[in-house]
Design a protein around this motif. Structure first.
Motif, short mmCIF file in Angstrom:
data_model
loop_
_atom_site.label_atom_id
_atom_site.label_comp_id
_atom_site.label_asym_id
_atom_site.label_seq_id
_atom_site.Cartn_x
_atom_site.Cartn_y
_atom_site.Cartn_z
N PHE A 1 2.52 -15.07 33.27
CA PHE A 1 1.29 -15.27 32.49
C PHE A 1 0.06 -14.85 33.28
O PHE A 1 -0.83 -14.18 32.77
CB PHE A 1 1.17 -16.75 32.05
N HIS A 2 0.02 -15.23 34.56
CA HIS A 2 -1.14 -14.89 35.38
C HIS A 2 -1.23 -13.37 35.59
O HIS A 2 -2.31 -12.80 35.57
CB HIS A 2 -1.03 -15.62 36.73
N GLY A 3 -0.08 -12.76 35.76
CA GLY A 3 -0.05 -11.30 35.95
C GLY A 3 -0.48 -10.54 34.71
O GLY A 3 -1.02 -9.44 34.79
N ILE B 1 -4.78 -12.34 34.18
CA ILE B 1 -5.88 -12.30 35.17
C ILE B 1 -5.54 -11.43 36.38
O ILE B 1 -6.30 -10.52 36.72
CB ILE B 1 -6.24 -13.74 35.63
N CYS B 2 -4.43 -11.70 37.01
CA CYS B 2 -4.08 -10.94 38.22
C CYS B 2 -3.25 -9.73 37.81
O CYS B 2 -2.07 -9.62 38.13
CB CYS B 2 -3.32 -11.84 39.19
N LYS B 3 -3.91 -8.81 37.10
CA LYS B 3 -3.18 -7.66 36.56
C LYS B 3 -2.92 -6.63 37.66
O LYS B 3 -3.76 -6.48 38.56
CB LYS B 3 -4.00 -7.02 35.44
N CYS C 1 -5.76 -4.13 37.69
CA CYS C 1 -7.14 -4.62 37.73
C CYS C 1 -7.15 -6.13 37.93
O CYS C 1 -7.12 -6.90 36.97
CB CYS C 1 -7.87 -4.24 36.44
N ARG C 2 -7.18 -6.54 39.19
CA ARG C 2 -7.20 -7.99 39.48
C ARG C 2 -8.57 -8.54 39.13
O ARG C 2 -9.59 -7.99 39.56
CB ARG C 2 -6.90 -8.22 40.96
N GLN C 3 -8.59 -9.63 38.37
CA GLN C 3 -9.86 -10.23 37.96
C GLN C 3 -10.16 -11.41 38.87
O GLN C 3 -10.24 -12.56 38.42
CB GLN C 3 -9.75 -10.71 36.51
N CYS C 4 -10.36 -11.12 40.16
CA CYS C 4 -10.49 -12.22 41.14
C CYS C 4 -11.72 -13.09 40.90
O CYS C 4 -11.69 -14.29 41.18
CB CYS C 4 -10.55 -11.64 42.55
N VAL C 5 -12.81 -12.49 40.40
CA VAL C 5 -14.02 -13.30 40.21
C VAL C 5 -13.75 -14.42 39.21
O VAL C 5 -14.16 -15.57 39.40
CB VAL C 5 -15.19 -12.41 39.71
N ALA C 6 -13.02 -14.10 38.15
CA ALA C 6 -12.75 -15.09 37.10
C ALA C 6 -11.51 -15.92 37.39
O ALA C 6 -11.19 -16.84 36.64
CB ALA C 6 -12.57 -14.36 35.77
N CYS C 7 -10.82 -15.61 38.47
CA CYS C 7 -9.52 -16.26 38.72
C CYS C 7 -9.70 -17.69 39.23
O CYS C 7 -10.40 -17.92 40.22
CB CYS C 7 -8.73 -15.44 39.73
N PRO C 8 -9.05 -18.66 38.59
CA PRO C 8 -9.20 -20.05 39.05
C PRO C 8 -8.52 -20.31 40.39
O PRO C 8 -8.69 -21.38 40.96
CB PRO C 8 -8.53 -20.85 37.92
N LEU C 9 -7.79 -19.33 40.88
CA LEU C 9 -7.10 -19.50 42.17
C LEU C 9 -7.85 -18.84 43.32
O LEU C 9 -7.36 -18.82 44.44
CB LEU C 9 -5.69 -18.88 42.09
N ASN C 10 -9.03 -18.27 43.04
CA ASN C 10 -9.61 -17.39 44.07
C ASN C 10 -9.95 -18.09 45.39
O ASN C 10 -9.98 -17.44 46.43
CB ASN C 10 -10.79 -16.56 43.52
N GLN C 11 -10.17 -19.40 45.36
CA GLN C 11 -10.45 -20.08 46.63
C GLN C 11 -9.17 -20.50 47.37
O GLN C 11 -9.21 -20.95 48.51
CB GLN C 11 -11.32 -21.33 46.38
N LEU C 12 -8.05 -20.35 46.70
CA LEU C 12 -6.77 -20.73 47.30
C LEU C 12 -5.90 -19.52 47.62
O LEU C 12 -4.82 -19.64 48.17
CB LEU C 12 -5.99 -21.64 46.34
N CYS C 13 -6.39 -18.36 47.24
CA CYS C 13 -5.60 -17.13 47.33
C CYS C 13 -5.95 -16.36 48.60
O CYS C 13 -7.13 -16.11 48.87
CB CYS C 13 -5.91 -16.27 46.10
N ALA C 14 -4.94 -15.97 49.35
CA ALA C 14 -5.19 -15.25 50.61
C ALA C 14 -5.98 -13.96 50.35
O ALA C 14 -6.94 -13.66 51.05
CB ALA C 14 -3.86 -14.93 51.28
N TYR C 15 -5.61 -13.24 49.31
CA TYR C 15 -6.32 -11.99 48.99
C TYR C 15 -7.72 -12.29 48.47
O TYR C 15 -8.70 -11.70 48.92
CB TYR C 15 -5.53 -11.19 47.96
N GLY C 16 -7.83 -13.22 47.54
CA GLY C 16 -9.12 -13.54 46.94
C GLY C 16 -10.14 -14.02 47.96
O GLY C 16 -11.32 -13.67 47.90
#
Ligand code: SF4
Length: 219
Positions: A180-182, A185-187, A190-205
């Motif tokens: 679902f996330h892929g 949001i995390c396509k 085109c990764r949508q990191c700004v809108a991603c609710p995981l961006n503060q927990l994600c190594a890449y984000g």
């Protein structure tokens, strides 16, 4: 790492409360057929094919007795259809001959069926039989790596890494969340990191300068 994984799961649960397999199936056998057909094909396309397939061959024994060329004709649009037809018919035959017409419930037995690898076996264990199994597809491998939960490429090694950090009660859900996330949001393109609710927990984000970007930007 475990704590971060648990927090990520909490957010994914909230974000995708209805995450489950998107293959239409009303029995373990139908799910197995759908999973075989979904290799290198979208679930959406598979769901267009299976109603006619199951209407034509409404039981495992009907599929086992079917002409290979007739199955091929029905599933042609989902790609590599000759292999998939052999998988469907061969699996039906083996399930009848070895398992009394019931889809087996062990990973080893499932993986011994024609056209069935570890990914499909885990999907059946999780979604048809309620066991916990991590399905590592392209979404799962890619996003789990971006999140920093694995550095592996090989699906089996990814699965082993995830089993170490995820709570055992979340193995099956994890595969659904990653799909679902892929998709949303995390396509891949085109990764949508700004809108991603995981961006503060994600190594890449966390490595990105997200404040300099806008919602909708690819990162
Ligand atoms: S922050 Fe970016 S890379 Fe990480 S999961 Fe979200 S969309 Fe994917």
């Amino acid at each position: 790492m475990r704590q971060r994984a648990v927090k990520i799961i909490e957010i994914l649960e909230e974000t995708y409360p209805d995450a489950k397999t998107t293959l239409d199936a009303s029995s373990p056998w139908e799910l197995l057929c759908g999973a075989i057909l979904a290799s290198q094909c979208t679930d959406e396309r598979v769901n267009k094919i299976t109603p006619q397939l199951f209407a034509t061959y409404p039981s495992i024994s009907a599929m086992a007795e079917a002409e290979l060329s007739d199955i091929e004709e029905l599933i042609r649009s989902c790609g590599i259809y000759r292999n998939k037809a052999r998988g469907l018919k061969g699996s039906a035959r083996e399930i009848l001959d070895k398992y009394d017409g019931e889809v087996p419930q062990s990973r080893e037995q499932l993986m011994a069926l024609p056209g069935v690898g570890r990914k499909i076996a885990n999907l059946i264990l999780g979604d048809a039989f309620g066991e916990q199994a991590v399905v590592v597809d392209t979404h799962c491998a890619r996003i789990s790596k971006l999140l920093g939960l694995t550095s592996e490429k090989d699906p089996l090694k990814v699965e082993r890494d995830l089993e170490k950090v995820l709570p055992a009660t979340s193995y099956t859900d994890w595969g659904h969340y990653m799909v679902f996330h892929g998709r949303e949001i995390c396509k891949a393109r085109c990764r949508q990191c700004v809108a991603c609710p995981l961006n503060q927990l994600c190594a890449y984000g966390r490595k990105q300068d997200l404040e300099a970007k806008e919602v909708g930007d690819c990162v």
